[in-house]
Design a protein around this motif. Structure first.
Motif, PDB file in Angstrom:
ATOM      1  N   CYS A  30      -5.294   3.831  -7.267  1.00 47.11           N
ATOM      2  CA  CYS A  30      -3.985   3.989  -7.878  1.00 47.11           C
ATOM      3  C   CYS A  30      -4.126   3.865  -9.399  1.00 47.11           C
ATOM      4  O   CYS A  30      -3.583   4.664 -10.168  1.00 47.11           O
ATOM      5  N   LEU A  31      -4.913   2.899  -9.814  1.00 49.37           N
ATOM      6  CA  LEU A  31      -5.151   2.698 -11.239  1.00 49.37           C
ATOM      7  C   LEU A  31      -5.888   3.905 -11.831  1.00 49.37           C
ATOM      8  O   LEU A  31      -5.571   4.365 -12.929  1.00 49.37           O
ATOM      9  N   LEU A  32      -6.843   4.415 -11.064  1.00 52.04           N
ATOM     10  CA  LEU A  32      -7.578   5.602 -11.512  1.00 52.04           C
ATOM     11  C   LEU A  32      -6.601   6.752 -11.781  1.00 52.04           C
ATOM     12  O   LEU A  32      -6.667   7.435 -12.796  1.00 52.04           O
ATOM     13  N   ARG A  33      -5.674   6.919 -10.845  1.00 52.79           N
ATOM     14  CA  ARG A  33      -4.712   8.007 -11.002  1.00 52.79           C
ATOM     15  C   ARG A  33      -3.850   7.805 -12.261  1.00 52.79           C
ATOM     16  O   ARG A  33      -3.617   8.728 -13.034  1.00 52.79           O
ATOM     17  N   LEU A  34      -3.411   6.583 -12.470  1.00 50.30           N
ATOM     18  CA  LEU A  34      -2.588   6.303 -13.655  1.00 50.30           C
ATOM     19  C   LEU A  34      -3.413   6.462 -14.928  1.00 50.30           C
ATOM     20  O   LEU A  34      -2.923   6.952 -15.947  1.00 50.30           O
ATOM     21  N   PHE A  35      -4.681   6.083 -14.846  1.00 47.24           N
ATOM     22  CA  PHE A  35      -5.570   6.219 -15.998  1.00 47.24           C
ATOM     23  C   PHE A  35      -5.731   7.696 -16.378  1.00 47.24           C
ATOM     24  O   PHE A  35      -5.773   8.048 -17.548  1.00 47.24           O
ATOM     25  N   ARG A  36      -5.783   8.553 -15.360  1.00 46.41           N
ATOM     26  CA  ARG A  36      -5.896   9.987 -15.647  1.00 46.41           C
ATOM     27  C   ARG A  36      -4.636  10.501 -16.320  1.00 46.41           C
ATOM     28  O   ARG A  36      -4.677  11.481 -17.055  1.00 46.41           O
ATOM     29  N   THR A  37      -3.509   9.866 -16.047  1.00 52.51           N
ATOM     30  CA  THR A  37      -2.263  10.281 -16.687  1.00 52.51           C
ATOM     31  C   THR A  37      -2.175   9.746 -18.102  1.00 52.51           C
ATOM     32  O   THR A  37      -1.854  10.479 -19.025  1.00 52.51           O
ATOM     33  N   SER A  38      -2.429   8.451 -18.246  1.00 53.39           N
ATOM     34  CA  SER A  38      -2.405   7.928 -19.613  1.00 53.39           C
ATOM     35  C   SER A  38      -3.520   6.900 -19.792  1.00 53.39           C
ATOM     36  O   SER A  38      -3.585   5.888 -19.102  1.00 53.39           O
ATOM     37  N   GLN A  39      -4.400   7.240 -20.720  1.00 53.43           N
ATOM     38  CA  GLN A  39      -5.660   6.518 -20.863  1.00 53.43           C
ATOM     39  C   GLN A  39      -5.489   5.084 -21.353  1.00 53.43           C
ATOM     40  O   GLN A  39      -6.366   4.261 -21.143  1.00 53.43           O
ATOM     41  N   GLU A  40      -4.364   4.814 -22.000  1.00 52.20           N
ATOM     42  CA  GLU A  40      -4.222   3.471 -22.590  1.00 52.20           C
ATOM     43  C   GLU A  40      -3.989   2.406 -21.540  1.00 52.20           C
ATOM     44  O   GLU A  40      -4.028   1.206 -21.834  1.00 52.20           O
ATOM     45  N   ILE A  41      -3.729   2.826 -20.305  1.00 54.07           N
ATOM     46  CA  ILE A  41      -3.271   1.851 -19.319  1.00 54.07           C
ATOM     47  C   ILE A  41      -4.312   0.768 -19.013  1.00 54.07           C
ATOM     48  O   ILE A  41      -3.963  -0.346 -18.641  1.00 54.07           O
ATOM     49  N   ASP A  75       5.824   7.883 -16.625  1.00 50.01           N
ATOM     50  CA  ASP A  75       6.787   6.790 -16.412  1.00 50.01           C
ATOM     51  C   ASP A  75       6.185   5.689 -15.563  1.00 50.01           C
ATOM     52  O   ASP A  75       6.371   4.500 -15.808  1.00 50.01           O
ATOM     53  N   MET A  76       5.471   6.122 -14.532  1.00 51.00           N
ATOM     54  CA  MET A  76       4.895   5.144 -13.621  1.00 51.00           C
ATOM     55  C   MET A  76       3.776   4.373 -14.299  1.00 51.00           C
ATOM     56  O   MET A  76       3.621   3.177 -14.089  1.00 51.00           O
ATOM     57  N   ALA A  77       2.974   5.091 -15.104  1.00 42.43           N
ATOM     58  CA  ALA A  77       1.901   4.399 -15.824  1.00 42.43           C
ATOM     59  C   ALA A  77       2.513   3.290 -16.674  1.00 42.43           C
ATOM     60  O   ALA A  77       1.987   2.179 -16.745  1.00 42.43           O
ATOM     61  N   GLU A  78       3.631   3.608 -17.280  1.00 44.78           N
ATOM     62  CA  GLU A  78       4.272   2.613 -18.126  1.00 44.78           C
ATOM     63  C   GLU A  78       4.819   1.450 -17.297  1.00 44.78           C
ATOM     64  O   GLU A  78       4.649   0.284 -17.635  1.00 44.78           O
ATOM     65  N   ALA A  79       5.436   1.813 -16.161  1.00 45.48           N
ATOM     66  CA  ALA A  79       6.093   0.775 -15.364  1.00 45.48           C
ATOM     67  C   ALA A  79       5.101  -0.147 -14.660  1.00 45.48           C
ATOM     68  O   ALA A  79       5.380  -1.325 -14.460  1.00 45.48           O
ATOM     69  N   PHE A  80       3.950   0.403 -14.265  1.00 46.76           N
ATOM     70  CA  PHE A  80       3.053  -0.398 -13.433  1.00 46.76           C
ATOM     71  C   PHE A  80       1.723  -0.710 -14.102  1.00 46.76           C
ATOM     72  O   PHE A  80       0.790  -1.182 -13.462  1.00 46.76           O
ATOM     73  N   GLY A  81       1.648  -0.427 -15.387  1.00 43.59           N
ATOM     74  CA  GLY A  81       0.403  -0.641 -16.128  1.00 43.59           C
ATOM     75  C   GLY A  81      -0.056  -2.086 -16.094  1.00 43.59           C
ATOM     76  O   GLY A  81      -1.229  -2.376 -16.351  1.00 43.59           O
ATOM     77  N   TYR A  82       0.827  -2.982 -15.781  1.00 48.27           N
ATOM     78  CA  TYR A  82       0.453  -4.388 -15.735  1.00 48.27           C
ATOM     79  C   TYR A  82       0.158  -4.829 -14.300  1.00 48.27           C
ATOM     80  O   TYR A  82      -0.843  -5.494 -14.039  1.00 48.27           O
ATOM     81  N   ASN A 103       0.232   9.321  -5.567  1.00 51.04           N
ATOM     82  CA  ASN A 103       0.582  10.711  -5.285  1.00 51.04           C
ATOM     83  C   ASN A 103       1.323  11.363  -6.441  1.00 51.04           C
ATOM     84  O   ASN A 103       1.165  12.546  -6.697  1.00 51.04           O
ATOM     85  N   ILE A 104       2.174  10.601  -7.100  1.00 54.76           N
ATOM     86  CA  ILE A 104       2.969  11.189  -8.182  1.00 54.76           C
ATOM     87  C   ILE A 104       2.292  10.951  -9.527  1.00 54.76           C
ATOM     88  O   ILE A 104       2.061  11.889 -10.290  1.00 54.76           O
ATOM     89  N   GLY A 105       1.960   9.713  -9.797  1.00 55.73           N
ATOM     90  CA  GLY A 105       1.190   9.387 -10.995  1.00 55.73           C
ATOM     91  C   GLY A 105       1.752   9.880 -12.306  1.00 55.73           C
ATOM     92  O   GLY A 105       1.036  10.416 -13.133  1.00 55.73           O
ATOM     93  N   ASN A 134       0.811  -1.205   0.000  1.00 56.24           N
ATOM     94  CA  ASN A 134       0.000   0.000   0.000  1.00 56.24           C
ATOM     95  C   ASN A 134       0.850   1.263   0.000  1.00 56.24           C
ATOM     96  O   ASN A 134       0.513   2.254  -0.642  1.00 56.24           O
ATOM     97  N   LEU A 135       1.947   1.204   0.734  1.00 59.10           N
ATOM     98  CA  LEU A 135       2.842   2.356   0.771  1.00 59.10           C
ATOM     99  C   LEU A 135       3.330   2.664  -0.643  1.00 59.10           C
ATOM    100  O   LEU A 135       3.344   3.821  -1.081  1.00 59.10           O
ATOM    101  N   ALA A 136       3.698   1.629  -1.368  1.00 63.16           N
ATOM    102  CA  ALA A 136       4.185   1.820  -2.733  1.00 63.16           C
ATOM    103  C   ALA A 136       3.080   2.384  -3.615  1.00 63.16           C
ATOM    104  O   ALA A 136       3.315   3.304  -4.410  1.00 63.16           O
ATOM    105  N   MET A 137       1.866   1.876  -3.426  1.00 68.03           N
ATOM    106  CA  MET A 137       0.775   2.359  -4.282  1.00 68.03           C
ATOM    107  C   MET A 137       0.390   3.791  -3.938  1.00 68.03           C
ATOM    108  O   MET A 137       0.038   4.577  -4.816  1.00 68.03           O
TER     109      MET A 137
END
Lengths: 929, 157
Positions: free
Chosen positions: A170-181, A141-148, A136-138, A128-131
Motif C-alpha cells: 500500500c505504501l509502495l503504491r502511495l509512494f508511486r503517486t507522491s514520492q515525498e510520502i 489525496d490518499m497519499a496525503e491522508a494516510f502518509g502517516y 487500488n486507487i492510490g 486490510n480491506l481499507a488498505m
C-alpha cells in the motif's frame, strides 16, 4: 446456474442468468436498461433500502459496468455501504469504488473518512480491506491522508504479519503517486530490516517496496545489499521442505529470490569482499541447480526454477565483473536455445542479447551464431524470430558482419511483414558500421532496395547517397552498380531515386564504356520516368539537368523532355517549376555558369547515422543492443526527418536547404550564384514567407500548395478528386521550437454543409511537437451543388496561449469537374440548347493583371474543365466543357472566355443545366483573371 | 510491476479485468480489444510472451479462459506465468474445480481472491495456504452476519 458461494445474492445470480440467456446484443441491452431503470427507481424511491438490497444493486451495477456499459450513478450508495457494520456489504462497497474509480469525485472525502475508520479497526480483515482500497486507487489525496498511518502500520512491532504485507505494498503504491510520502531518518533502517523478517510473505512484499525506494535513493538504502545477499543465500541453500508453503513446486521461494536478485541489480557489485563472495556463491548454486535433473516434470517446476535462473543471469550481466560466471551463463543460455519449450528459447535469445554487449562474453555468444541463424529462419513464432534477429544484430562485429548481413538479407525475402522495416534498418546500420570496403556497403543497400524496397525508408536511401558522395573511392563502383540494377525490367522506385541521384552526380565515371554511354544512361533512366511518382520525377529532372552539364551531347534530348507538355505544363507545381527553370537554365546560361551551378555535390557534414535514431524510436522499450561507438560518419541535416514527401512539394522555399531532392541543396559557396541566376530569370520568385500568408482563392485553380502560414504554423495541402469524391491531405507544420498542445481541428458550421457535402475529418494527434509535421486526411463527397467552400477551424495551445484559426478548404464546386472532350459541332449544339436565361450566367470584368494567353490557359486547365482548342473562330477566345459530379446528379457545363486586349477586359459566359451552378462557376472563375 | 490483468474467453468475452495503473475507460476498452484480438489470433504452440508497446504481455490459456498480464520491462516473464497459475490454483481450490461460469457468477469473489494475491500490481502473498486462510476468514465474517433478503431471493429481486 452454478451454486453461489458465501452469502450468495440470488437476485444478482438471476440477473446474470438473464443476461447470459439473451439471444442478441439488442436483447441484452434491453434487459440491462430495464435493470438500470429498476435500480434507479429503487435508489430514488421513498422506501429506504436495507444494506443487503443496496449491496445487491451496487453489485448489479458493477456487473453491468464490467460488461462494458457506462454507469453514472450508484456511487453514493456504494459509499454508504462503506460505513456498514456488515463486512460483506462493506466489501462490495469497496469493490465498487475500486473498480469505478473517480479520484476527483466529490465523494472522495467521504471515502477517505470511511477508510480512516476501517484502518483503525481492531479487526485485521477490516484494516486490510481499507488498505486494498488505498492500493487500488492510490490517489494524491490518499497519499496525503494516510502518509502517516501506513508507514506506522508497516514497522510497528505489534502489527500482524498479514497487515504488514498489505501495508508495504500500500505504501509502495502511495509512494508511486507522491514520492515525498516516505519518511527518512530512522525509518530507513526499519524498512530495510524488514528483509530480515521471520515471515517470508512480509519479506516478499517489503522487497518490492525497498526496490522502489532504492531506485529513488540508492545511497540511503545501501544497507539492504548485505541483508538481501544473506537472505538470498539462506533461500538458495535451503532444501525445499524448509520453507514449507513458500516452496513452489520444489523451488524454494522463487518470488522472493527473484525480487532480491532484482533489488541487487540497482547497485554495482558489493564492495565488501565477504558479501561479494557470498553473492557469487549464490549465483553459482543457482547455475548448478539448473544442471540438476528436474525434481518434477511439471512445467510449473521448470518455470519457477528458470525464472530464478534468468534473474540470476540478469544480475551476472548487470555486474559484468565475473568472466567465469558470464561464460557459464552464456553456456546455459546456449542450451536453452535448442530447448523444447518455446518460452525458454524466446527468453534465452533475449538474455543473450545482453550478454553479447559484455566484452567478457561477447565471444562466447558468437559460438552460438549458427543456432541463432537457424532460429531466425525456422522458428514458428514470429516473436521468437524477432528475438533471433535482435540477437544477431547484437552479436554482430567486424569478424562476422558479412555473414550475418548476408543471412539477414536472405531471410528478408520471406520475412514477416511486421518485422521487415526494422530488419531493413538493422541491416543498413550493420552494413555501414562494419563496412571495411564500401563497395560491399553499396551492394548491401542496393540489395535491400531490391528485396524489400517498400520497407526502405527515406533515411536509408538518403544515407547511401550521402556515403557515396563523401567517399570518392566508391563513386565509380556505385555508378556502375546502379546502372546495372536499373536494367532490371521491374525495379523499385527507391532504386530509381538512388540510381537517378548517383548517375546525375557520377554518371560521367562510367560514360567511357559504350554500354553505359551518356545517351544510354539517359534513356535507361527516362524509361522509368513515367512509372514514377511526382517526387521521383522531380528528382530525375534534376538528374537530367545535371546530365546537360556532364554530357553536352544529350543536351537537346534533355531539353525536349523539359519541353514536353506533361512537364512544362504539369499539374504538379514542383515538376512544372523544375522543368521550366531547368529548361531556361540550359538555354540561357553559359557553360561556365552552368558548370558552377551544377557542380558535383559537396561532402555532407559528418555526424552519427540518423538511421540509428529511427531504430531507437521504433523500439522505445529497449535500446538497440549493437552499441555504436562514437564513430564519426556522415549524416544528413537534422531536418530530414520532418521533410516528408509532401513538404518537399509544399514548402520548397522553406526547407530548401534540407531537401536532398532539390537542386536547391547547392554547394555552400555557390548558394548565391544559384539564387542570382534564377532571380534574374524570374523576378516573380516567391518572397520569403510573410507574417501571415493566406489566400484561399489561389486554390480554385490549383490543388497543392501552402494554404496558410503564420509565425507559428504552416498548413500545406494536397488534394485529389475523382468524380464526386475528394481527398485532401492537410499537413500541419509546427514552425516554433515548442510543442503545440491540445491540437484540434473541426469543420466550421457543419450544419450548413450537411445536405451539400459529406465531409469527414480524420482525427489528429493532440500534440504537434516542435518542428514536426502531422498529416490529416479529409474525405469529401459532393452531395449536391453549393456555393463557396467549407472552412475548418483549428485550435491549439502555444506557450499556454490558446490560438484559433479558420481556414477555407480548397473544396470549391469546380473541383468536382470531369473534363469533357467534344467536337465543334456538338459543342455548338449543346451551347444552343442551354440558351434560356436561367441557364446562362455572364460576367464582364476588368483584368487584374495584363492579359496573357499562356497564364490564362494554365488557370483554365487547373480549373478542371476540358480546354477545347480550334472551336471558337477567334483563336484568342477560350472554350471549355466539363461535367460536375454530385451524388444526386451530373451537371453538364460549358464556358467561353473572351479576352479583349485593348480594353484589358474579359467577358465570361457559363452555361449549364442548372442556374445555381452557372452562377457559382462564373463567380469562382471571374476572380481568377 | 504488473499493469493489468485480463481474463477473457475463447470467444473474446472479457470476464475479469484488474487495472493497477489508472487509464480512462476509453483507453482501457481499446487496450482490451487490441490485446484480445492479438492473443486469440496466436496459435497454441506459440510463445507465451509478446512485446506490446513498451510492455511485455504474458498469457496462458486454461480450458476456455485466457489469462493475460501486462508487465514492465524489468519484470520476470516466467514468474508472471506462475502468478497466473497460482491464481488459477486458488480459484480452483475455492470453487472446487473452477470453471468459467464460476467466475461469471461470482466475479466479486474472483476479485477478492486476486486482491489477496496481488496488491498494487505486486505479489503480496505467494503461499496458497495463507491466501485461502484470509478468504476463509472473510467468508466466516459474512456467515456470522444474519442472512437477509429472504423475500428478495424468492422472486422479488
Amino acid at each position: 446456474m452454478p451454486a453461489v458461494r458465501g452469502d450468495g445474492m440470488r437476485g444478482l445470480a438471476v440477473f446474470i442468468s438473464d443476461i447470459r440467456n439473451c439471444k442478441s446484443k439488442e436483447a441484452e441491452i434491453k434487459r440491462i436498461n430495464k435493470e438500470l431503470a429498476n435500480i434507479r427507481s429503487k435508489f430514488k424511491g421513498d422506501k429506504t433500502l436495507d444494506g443487503y438490497q443496496k449491496k445487491k444493486y451496487v453489485c448489479k451495477l458493477l456487473f453491468i459496468f464490467l460488461l462494458g456499459h457506462d454507469i453514472d450513478f450508484g456511487q453514493m450508495e456504494a459509499v454508504n455501504l462503506l460505513s456498514s457494520n456488515k463486512y460483506s456489504e462493506k466489501q462490495i462497497g469497496y469493490l465498487f469504488i475500486s473498480v469505478l474509480v473517480n479520484t476527483n469525485s466529490d465523494l472522495i472525502k467521504l471515502i477517505i473518512q470511511s477508510i480512516k475508520n476501517d484502518l483503525s479497526s481492531r479487526n485485521p480483515i477490516h484494516v486490510n480491506l481499507a488498505m486494498q482500497c488505498i492500493a487500488n486507487i492510490g490517489s494524491a489525496d490518499m497519499a496525503e491522508a494516510f502518509g502517516y498511518d501506513i508507514p506506522k502500520l508497516l514497522v510497528s512491532g505489534d502489527t500482524m504479519d498479514v497487515v504488514k504485507q498489505s501495508a508495504a505494498l500500500c505504501l509502495l503504491r502511495l509512494f508511486r503517486t507522491s514520492q515525498e510520502i516516505i519518511p527518512g531518518g530512522e525509518w530507513t533502517s526499519r524498512i530495510v530490516h524488514l528483509l530480515n523478517d521471520q515471515h517470508l510473505g512480509v519479506v516478499t512484499a517489503a522487497a518490492s517496496l525497498i526496490d522502489a525506494l532504492v531506485k529513488r535513493n540508492p545511497e540511503e538504502y545501501k544497507a539492504c545489499i548485505s541483508l538481501a545477499v544473506s537472505r538470498l543465500s539462506r533461500i538458495v541453500t535451503a532444501s525445499y521442505t524448509d520453507l514449507q508453503d513458500y516452496t513452489y513446486y520444489f523451488v524454494p521461494a522463487p518470488w522472493l529470490s527473484v525480487k532480491l536478485l532484482r533489488l541487487l541489480q540497482n547497485y554495482t557489485p558489493p564492495e565488501d569482499p565477504g558479501v561479494r563472495g557470498r553473492l557469487n556463491e549464490c549465483l553459482e548454486i543457482i547455475l548448478n541447480k539448473a544442471q540438476e535433473p528436474p525434481k518434477s516434470k511439471k512445467v510449473q517446476h521448470s518455470n519457477a526454477k528458470n525464472a530464478v535462473l534468468f534473474e540470476a543471469i540478469s544480475l551476472i550481466i548487470h555486474n559484468d565483473s565475473e568472466p567465469n560466471l558470464l561464460v557459464r551463463a552464456c553456456n546455459q543460455l546456449g542450451q536453452f536455445l535448442s530447448n523444447r519449450e518455446t518460452n525458454l528459447r524466446y527468453l534465452a535469445l533475449e538474455s543473450m542479447c545482453l550478454l553479447a554487449t559484455s566484452e567478457f562474453s561477447h565471444e562466447a555468444v558468437k559460438k552460438h551464431q549458427e543456432v541463432v541463424i537457424l532460429s531466425m529462419k525456422m522458428e514458428k513464432d514470429v516473436s521468437v524470430r524477432q528475438q533471433a534477429v535482435d540477437l544477431l544484430y547484437a552479436m554482430c562485429d567486424k569478424s562476422n558482419a558479412e555473414e550475418i548481413v548476408q543471412e539477414m538479407l536472405n531471410y528478408l525475402e520471406t520475412a514477416d511483414y511486421s518485422i521487415r522495416e526494422e530488419m531493413v534498418l538493422k541491416v543498413a546500420i550493420l552494413a555501414e558500421k562494419y563496412a571495411s570496403d564500401y563497395t560491399w556497403y553499396v551492394d548491401v543497400i542496393l540489395n535491400l532496395i531490391r528485396i524489400a524496397g517498400d520497407y526502405v525508408s527515406e533515411e536509408v536511401w538518403y544515407r547511401v547517397i550521402q556515403i557515396v558522395i563523401n567517399r570518392d573511392d566508391v563513386q565509380g563502383y556505385a555508378a556502375k552498380t546502379v546502372f546495372e540494377a536499373l536494367q532490371a525490367p521491374a525495379c523499385h522506385e527507391n532504386m530509381v531515386k538512388v540510381g537517378g541521384y548517383i548517375l546525375g552526380e557520377f554518371g560521367n565515371l562510367i560514360a567511357g564504356d559504350q554500354r553505359s554511354a551518356p545517351s544510354v544512361q539517359f534513356q535507361l533512366l527516362h524509361s522509368k520516368y513515367h512509372l514514377c511518382s511526382p517526387m521521383t520525377r522531380a528528382l530525375l529532372l534534376s538528374t537530367y539537368v545535371k546530365f546537360v552539364n556532364l554530357f553536352p551531347e544529350v543536351k537537346s534530348t534533355v531539353q525536349d523532355v523539359f519541353r514536353q507538355h506533361s512537364n512544362l505544363r504539369s499539374a504538379d507545381a514542383e515538376l512544372q517549376q523544375r522543368a521550366s527553370e531547368y529548361l531556361q537554365l540550359s538555354i540561357l546560361v553559359s557553360t561556365d555558369v552552368l558548370a558552377t551551378v551544377l557542380e558535383e555535390m559537396p561532402s555532407f557534414p559528418e555526424r552519427e547515422s540518423s538511421i540509428l535514431a529511427v531504430l531507437k524510436k521504433k523500439k522505445p522499450g529497449r535500446i538497440p543492443e549493437n552499441e555504436i561507438r562514437e564513430r564519426k560518419s556522415p549524416a544528413p541535416p537534422s531536418s530530414y526527418h520532418q521533410n516528408s514527401h509532401a513538404t518537399a512539394h509544399v514548402n520548397d522555399n522553406k526547407n530548401s536547404s534540407a531537401d536532398l531532392l532539390g537542386l536547391s541543396t547547392p554547394p555552400a559557396s555557390n548558394t548565391g550564384v544559384l539564387v542570382d541566376v534564377l532571380g534574374d530569370l524570374y523576378n516573380s520568385t516567391p518572397a520569403p514567407a510573410a507574417q501571415t500568408t493566406y489566400n484561399p482563392k489561389k486554390f480554385i485553380c490549383k490543388n497543392n500548395g501552402v494554404l496558410f502560414e503564420n509565425d507559428l504554423i504552416q498548413i500545406g495541402v494536397k488534394c485529389e478528386f475523382r468524380q464526386n469524391l475528394g481527398r485532401l491531405g492537410l499537413f500541419y507544420g509546427n514552425k516554433t521550437s515548442y510543442p503545440l498542445h491540445n491540437f484540434v481541428t473541426a469543420l466550421s458550421n457543419p450544419s450548413d454543409w450537411i445536405s451539400k457535402m459529406n465531409i469527414q475529418l480524420k482525427p489528429v494527434e493532440p500534440v504537434l511537437e516542435a518542428g514536426a509535421q502531422i498529416q490529416q486526411t479529409v474525405n469529401a463527397e459532393c452531395v449536391e451543388d453549393y456555393t463557396d467552400a467549407p472552412s475548418i477551424s483549428i485550435g491549439f495551445v502555444y506557450n499556454n496561449v490558446p490560438q484559433k484559426l479558420s481556414v477555407k478548404l480548397p473544396l470549391t464546386l469546380n473541383k468536382f469537374f470531369e473534363p469533357t472532350e467534344m467536337n465543334g459541332e456538338s459543342f455548338f449544339a449543346r451551347w444552343k440548347n442551354l440558351g434560356s436565361t436561367s441557364q446562362k450566367s455572364q460576367k464582364i470584368f476588368q483584368a487584374s493583371s495584363p492579359i496573357d494567353n499562356d497564364s490564362a490557359r494554365t488557370k483554365l486547365l487547373g480549373f478542371g474543365m476540358q480546354l477545347l482548342d480550334g472551336i471558337d473562330p477567334n483563336p484568342d477566345n477560350f472554350v471549355c466543357a466539363g461535367i460536375i459530379h454530385t451524388q444526386t446528379q451530373q451537371i453538364g457545363c460549358l464556358l467561353r472566355l473572351e479576352p479583349n486586349k485593348q480594353a484589358q477586359m474579359y467577358r465570361l459566359t457559363v452555361r449549364s443545366s442548372k442556374e445555381s451552378v452557372s452562377m457559382e462557376i462564373c463567380e469562382l472563375l471571374a476572380d481568377q483573371f | 510491476m504488473m499493469q493489468f490483468m485480463l481474463l477473457f474467453s475463447r470467444q473474446g468475452k472479457l470476464r475479469l479485468q484488474k487495472w493497477y495503473v489508472a487509464h480512462p475507460d476509453k483507453i482501457k476498452k481499446k487496450i482490451t480489444r487490441e490485446l484480445i484480438a492479438t492473443i486469440l489470433a496466436r496459435k497454441p504452440k506459440m510463445c507465451s510472451f509478446l512485446e506490446w508497446k513498451d510492455l511485455k504481455i504474458v498469457y496462458k490459456r486454461y480450458a476456455s479462459l485466457y489469462f493475460c498480464c501486462a508487465i514492465e520491462q524489468n519484470d520476470n516473464e516466467l514468474l508472471t506465468l506462475e502468478i497466473i497459475h497460482r491464481y488459477v490454483e486458488l480459484l480452483d481450490k475455492y470453487f472446487g474445480s473452477v470453471c468459467e461460469l464460476d467466475i461469471i457468477f461470482n466475479f466479486e469473489k474472483a476479485y477478492f481472491i486476486l486482491d489477496e494475491l496481488l496488491l498494487g500490481g505486486e505479489i503480496q502473498e505467494t503461499s496458497k495456504k495463507n491466501v485461502l486462510k484470509a478468504i476463509a476468514a472473510q467468508d466466516l465474517l459474512q456467515e456470522e452476519e444474519t442472512p437477509q433478503g429472504f423475500f428478495e431471493d424468492h422472486g422479488l429481486g
